[in-house]
Scaffold this active site. Sequence first.
Site, PDB file in Angstrom:
ATOM      1  N   HIS A 367       0.916  -1.198  -0.176  1.00 37.91           N
ATOM      2  CA  HIS A 367      -0.021   0.128   0.035  1.00 37.91           C
ATOM      3  C   HIS A 367       0.819   1.312  -0.085  1.00 37.91           C
ATOM      4  O   HIS A 367       0.233   2.303  -0.197  1.00 37.91           O
ATOM      5  CB  HIS A 367      -0.713   0.159   1.282  1.00 37.91           C
ATOM      6  CG  HIS A 367      -2.102   0.548   1.001  1.00 37.91           C
ATOM      7  ND1 HIS A 367      -2.497   1.711   0.058  1.00 37.91           N
ATOM      8  CD2 HIS A 367      -3.298   0.496   1.718  1.00 37.91           C
ATOM      9  CE1 HIS A 367      -3.635   2.127  -0.048  1.00 37.91           C
ATOM     10  NE2 HIS A 367      -4.310   1.589   1.043  1.00 37.91           N
ATOM     11  N   ASP A 371      -2.280   2.247  -4.507  1.00 41.59           N
ATOM     12  CA  ASP A 371      -3.546   2.661  -3.879  1.00 41.59           C
ATOM     13  C   ASP A 371      -4.373   1.554  -3.864  1.00 41.59           C
ATOM     14  O   ASP A 371      -4.434   0.571  -5.023  1.00 41.59           O
ATOM     15  CB  ASP A 371      -3.961   3.837  -4.376  1.00 41.59           C
ATOM     16  CG  ASP A 371      -2.958   5.233  -4.243  1.00 41.59           C
ATOM     17  OD1 ASP A 371      -2.438   5.113  -2.904  1.00 41.59           O
ATOM     18  OD2 ASP A 371      -2.966   6.164  -4.885  1.00 41.59           O
TER      19      ASP A 371
END
Length: 396
Positions: A367, A371
């Site tokens: 992450h 995204d």
Amino acid sequence: MQSNQDPPCCVKRFLVVPGKQCIHTSAGRWQRQTVNVPPFPESVAEGEAKLAAQVGQQVSVDQVIIEVETDKTAVPIPAPCNGIIRELLVKDGDIVRPGQPVFVIEQTAAGAAPAPKPAPTAAPGQSPPKPAVAAAPTAPAAPFPPQPPITAKAPPPPVAPDPTIPKATLPPPEGMTQLQVKIPPAQYSREITGTRTEQRVKMNRMRQRIALRLKESQNTNAMLTTFNEIDMSAAMEFRKTNLDAFTKKYGIKLGYVSIFCKAASYALQDQPVVNAVIEDKNFAEIEIDLAALANKARRNIISVEDMAGGTFTVSNGGVYGSLISMPIINPPQSAILGMHGVFERPVAIKGKVVIRPMMYVALSYDHRLIDGREAIMFLRKIKDAVEDPKIMLAGL
């Protein structure tokens, strides 16, 4: 004896023949060779030696004598010739490095066993050695003395059991062995029943490296996993329809992994942040690459070069019947796709409940770089491509 004119590889052997003069013959000596550890792949400095032969063992050329387990692969050290292992310079489990001598081999003829040692001969002027005297036969043992006749003994009268003593602890009747009777514990949660055995096996260096890398991945990556499900009806029909023609043309069967690899490559073009390198290959090229790597892995000859350069991983746990899982990223990659088993489930399609072969898929991603929107759209692209393989050909 050896004269100054004789070559260093020849040895004079004198033979004594009764009634004749002494004659001599010449014979070449076999050559001994010390074998060293070969160079390791890049970034590998040492490994653990696993012995596959013993001192005095007759071996053939290219037979593996020692296998060195490194962090990334296993490096075999074969025999350079047919011969006999005369000395092992390392022990099982020792740490070795490139260029280190590990064993000494004495060359022999192909497939030949070492020649037996000749019988000792007497030197001139000495009497021949006396033959060994056979051991005298031992005298037969004396017969057993006669035994008195055995008279039957009347059985003892039965004894009434004591009600205060548990049945499991009663002494056995005369002439019977002690019986071990286990009484269940009053509280199973606080007592251990039965026997426990354990076997400790040392992890090899490759498994240690895998464990270290995966733990580092958990500690370093901001790992998140998104899931989806895929209707495999179209992919299964596509494979069934084209399997014979595909096998006849390319000489290899079409599998589901190549379809997912192609779909992943197709989806990476839409979301390149998930990957850094894109190679456009057809199903046949992917199947051939997968078959070659799988064959090397089963034979334990896969090399570091075969596993290097990957930027995205497709993991197939479905072959073992996995329903769903969260795959761990293989650093320095940023994402991994997990395939699972195909199971028939009821699903709603156009307002009707039908039975379809369904597969759960999972995408684990870092992450910090990717995204959630990009990861979800990437997985949706794979879902669309597998559910309708024709869109990959149309570029939709």
